[in-house]
Motif scaffolding. Structure first.
Motif, PDB file in Angstrom:
ATOM      1  N   PHE A  57       0.833  -1.205   0.000  1.00 62.41           N
ATOM      2  CA  PHE A  57       0.000   0.000   0.000  1.00 62.41           C
ATOM      3  C   PHE A  57       0.867   1.255   0.000  1.00 62.41           C
ATOM      4  CE2 PHE A  57      -1.881   3.420   2.546  1.00 62.41           C
ATOM      5  CZ  PHE A  57      -3.051   3.662   1.842  1.00 62.41           C
ATOM      6  N   SER A  58       1.838   1.324   0.913  1.00 48.22           N
ATOM      7  CA  SER A  58       2.657   2.525   1.062  1.00 48.22           C
ATOM      8  C   SER A  58       3.561   2.757  -0.140  1.00 48.22           C
ATOM      9  CB  SER A  58       3.500   2.419   2.338  1.00 48.22           C
ATOM     10  OG  SER A  58       2.675   2.360   3.490  1.00 48.22           O
ATOM     11  N   ILE A 121      -4.745   9.794   3.234  1.00 44.89           N
ATOM     12  CA  ILE A 121      -6.190   9.934   3.081  1.00 44.89           C
ATOM     13  C   ILE A 121      -6.644   8.807   2.152  1.00 44.89           C
ATOM     14  CG2 ILE A 121      -8.017  11.409   2.166  1.00 44.89           C
ATOM     15  CD1 ILE A 121      -6.131  13.806   2.836  1.00 44.89           C
ATOM     16  N   VAL A 122      -7.676   8.083   2.550  1.00 47.23           N
ATOM     17  CA  VAL A 122      -8.104   6.898   1.801  1.00 47.23           C
ATOM     18  C   VAL A 122      -9.599   7.008   1.495  1.00 47.23           C
ATOM     19  CG1 VAL A 122      -8.187   4.376   1.765  1.00 47.23           C
ATOM     20  CG2 VAL A 122      -6.355   5.538   3.023  1.00 47.23           C
ATOM     21  N   LYS A 123      -9.934   6.934   0.217  1.00 49.94           N
ATOM     22  CA  LYS A 123     -11.339   6.922  -0.184  1.00 49.94           C
ATOM     23  C   LYS A 123     -11.798   5.480  -0.320  1.00 49.94           C
ATOM     24  CE  LYS A 123     -14.453   8.886  -3.684  1.00 49.94           C
ATOM     25  NZ  LYS A 123     -14.515   9.619  -4.974  1.00 49.94           N
ATOM     26  N   VAL A 124     -12.937   5.153   0.328  1.00 51.04           N
ATOM     27  CA  VAL A 124     -13.401   3.773   0.335  1.00 51.04           C
ATOM     28  C   VAL A 124     -14.864   3.713  -0.086  1.00 51.04           C
ATOM     29  CG1 VAL A 124     -11.781   3.128   2.171  1.00 51.04           C
ATOM     30  CG2 VAL A 124     -14.125   3.815   2.773  1.00 51.04           C
ATOM     31  N   ARG A 125     -15.275   2.504  -0.476  1.00 52.64           N
ATOM     32  CA  ARG A 125     -16.674   2.228  -0.784  1.00 52.64           C
ATOM     33  C   ARG A 125     -17.077   0.947  -0.058  1.00 52.64           C
ATOM     34  NH1 ARG A 125     -17.351   1.275  -6.748  1.00 52.64           N
ATOM     35  NH2 ARG A 125     -17.410   3.561  -6.902  1.00 52.64           N
ATOM     36  N   ALA A 126     -18.220   0.979   0.585  1.00 49.99           N
ATOM     37  CA  ALA A 126     -18.767  -0.228   1.200  1.00 49.99           C
ATOM     38  C   ALA A 126     -19.529  -0.994   0.132  1.00 49.99           C
ATOM     39  CB  ALA A 126     -19.686   0.131   2.364  1.00 49.99           C
ATOM     40  N   SER A 136      -6.146   6.498  -2.825  1.00 51.46           N
ATOM     41  CA  SER A 136      -5.316   6.809  -1.662  1.00 51.46           C
ATOM     42  C   SER A 136      -4.439   8.008  -1.988  1.00 51.46           C
ATOM     43  CB  SER A 136      -4.443   5.612  -1.263  1.00 51.46           C
ATOM     44  OG  SER A 136      -5.250   4.486  -0.962  1.00 51.46           O
ATOM     45  N   ILE A 137      -4.320   8.912  -1.016  1.00 54.31           N
ATOM     46  CA  ILE A 137      -3.560  10.144  -1.205  1.00 54.31           C
ATOM     47  C   ILE A 137      -2.533  10.250  -0.078  1.00 54.31           C
ATOM     48  CG2 ILE A 137      -3.675  12.656  -1.393  1.00 54.31           C
ATOM     49  CD1 ILE A 137      -6.657  12.325  -2.115  1.00 54.31           C
TER      50      ILE A 137
END
Length: 446
Positions: A57-58, A121-126, A136-137
């Motif tokens: 991820f990183s 900062i992580v944008k997610v969807r359920a 991811s930012i």
């Protein structure tokens, strides 16, 4: 916990201008909480984050930042939750990364087993019973370097050590322990941080534009602008208990919540106090415009059986419209949500309560002085009564007409103590998953 199938919401995520119908009134001091009915509140969906190796991820965001993740997976994204516009999508933020404590003699050393980790900062969807990462930012300095999650200043922050608590690590003046998050109208973000404590403005690409800190902090060496714009009394924040919650009001102002009472004038007063603080900041004026005193309920009310007042924390604040806020009071095992109104007459900015002269705000008895009013509050829901809500909820959002969305901080699967890693330095996972739940309330959100 076995995840349950997520129902697609029938309504879009509304702006947080919706007001919350109230279930009970709570006094501002020793009054017992009024009776309330939350028996019908229920979890209607549960989604979990799958295992994503932290190094993968990183390094996909900032190549070469993590050479060994010690078998730690992505976690900690539950530090806050903010609607991303489309149903089921949210902006989240990690905290400073995997960390723990190990006792060495009489000292407890703060460990950072993956010191190259960069908060994101992580944008997610359920989607069904899973949380899917959409975007991811990474948070970066003015020159594009990672900010890291390491402590800033010797003598003020905990000294950082490796996973075994034997090898010291370097402090980093750029380091951020990010918590609350909102997105502004220009597509950038505002975050709060526990180290300063500070309010951090970042671009849509994650670059730090400014870090607002208390006057007198004297942070040097940071590779981004540092602005001493917050009241100096906030220098007395408890270690690891700086700003935790952040809300964006309809008029564009920000409200940041101090996690725990200040150690003001000393540690004993802060540990025994039930009064913490909220700050109102105007991005347009680039300054603090108001300050409020917030009074916790007795710790045994928030978590029955708990006796340590110092366990009380605010982890989330959510704008409800006008001058109203949803405020979370919690311990690591329990959580209750209240509504408060930020009335002009409750503003204590620039008053004697901004100082350290005794009696300080933190030293006041539970019957507050008339010229230092605490905010009146109303109980919305006691999450302890709702089956299926995970522990350590830190991210909260409002969805539809009667639904709360909750996200926990799983601490990257880490535990404290020498047993967090095996003899080969690999994580012994706690088994706690990052879990998003939707809770339907028995009353409507206005």
């Amino acid at each position: 916990m076995n995840p349950r199938l997520l129902r697609r919401p029938a309504a879009v995520v509304l702006p947080l201008s919706a007001a919350l119908a109230l279930t009970a009134v709570v006094g501002t001091a020793e009054a017992e909480p009024a009776r309330h009915d939350t028996a019908a509140a229920r979890v209607v969906s549960t989604s979990t984050l799958p295992d994503i190796p932290l190094a993968a991820f990183s390094n996909a965001l900032l190549p070469g930042t993590v050479d060994d993740d010690r078998d730690v997976d992505l976690g900690g994204i539950g530090s806050d939750l903010y609607p991303a516009g489309r149903p089921g999508e949210y902006w989240t933020v990690t905290d400073r990364g995997p960390n723990g404590q190990i006792a060495v003699g009489k000292d407890k050393r703060r460990t950072f087993p993956v010191p190259g980790f960069d908060p994101a900062i992580v944008k997610v969807r359920a989607v069904g019973d899973r949380i899917r990462v959409l975007k991811s930012i990474p948070l970066t300095t003015a020159s594009g370097a990672p900010v890291t999650g390491l402590p800033n200043q010797p003598g003020r922050d905990e000294a950082p050590y490796d996973h075994s608590a034997t090898t010291p690590l370097a402090y980093d003046p750029n380091g951020l322990d990010t918590e609350g998050l909102v997105r502004d109208r220009d597509g950038g973000f505002w975050l709060v941080d526990e180290y300063g404590p500070s309010l951090v403005h970042v671009s849509a690409a994650g670059r730090v534009l400014a870090r607002h800190v208390p006057r007198g902090l004297a942070l040097t060496g940071a590779d981004y602008p540092v602005v001493e714009s917050l009241p100096s009394v906030f220098l007395k924040r408890k270690i690891n208990r700086g700003f935790e919650g952040l809300a964006l009001l309809p008029d564009g102002d920000l409200v940041m919540a101090l996690q725990s009472p200040l150690l003001n004038p000393d540690k004993a007063a802060g540990e025994d106090s039930r009064t913490t603080r909220l700050l109102r900041f105007s991005p347009r004026k680039n300054r603090v415009t108001a300050e409020y005193a917030y009074r916790f309920d007795p710790v045994g009310v928030v978590e029955p059986g708990q006796t340590k007042t110092s366990e009380l924390k605010i982890s989330s604040v959510v704008a409800l419209g006008g001058d109203r806020l949803l405020v979370q009071e919690r311990t690591d095992k329990a959580s209750r949500l209240y509504e408060v109104r930020l009335r002009r007459g409750a503003d204590i900015l620039g008053s004697r309560w901004d100082g350290t002269a005794s009696p300080t705000l933190e030293q006041l008895d539970d019957e507050a002085a008339p010229d230092a009013p605490v905010l009146e509050k109303r109980l919305v829901v006691d999450l302890n009564t709702v089956a299926g809500v995970p522990g350590k909820i830190e991210g909260i959002a409002v969805e539809g007409s009667s639904t709360l969305v909750l996200l926990n901080d799983n601490d990257f699967g880490m535990t404290d103590g020498p047993g967090a890693f095996d003899a080969n330095g690999r994580l012994v996972d706690s088994g706690v998953e990052t879990t998003l739940v939707r809770v339907r309330l028995p009353h409507r959100l206005r």
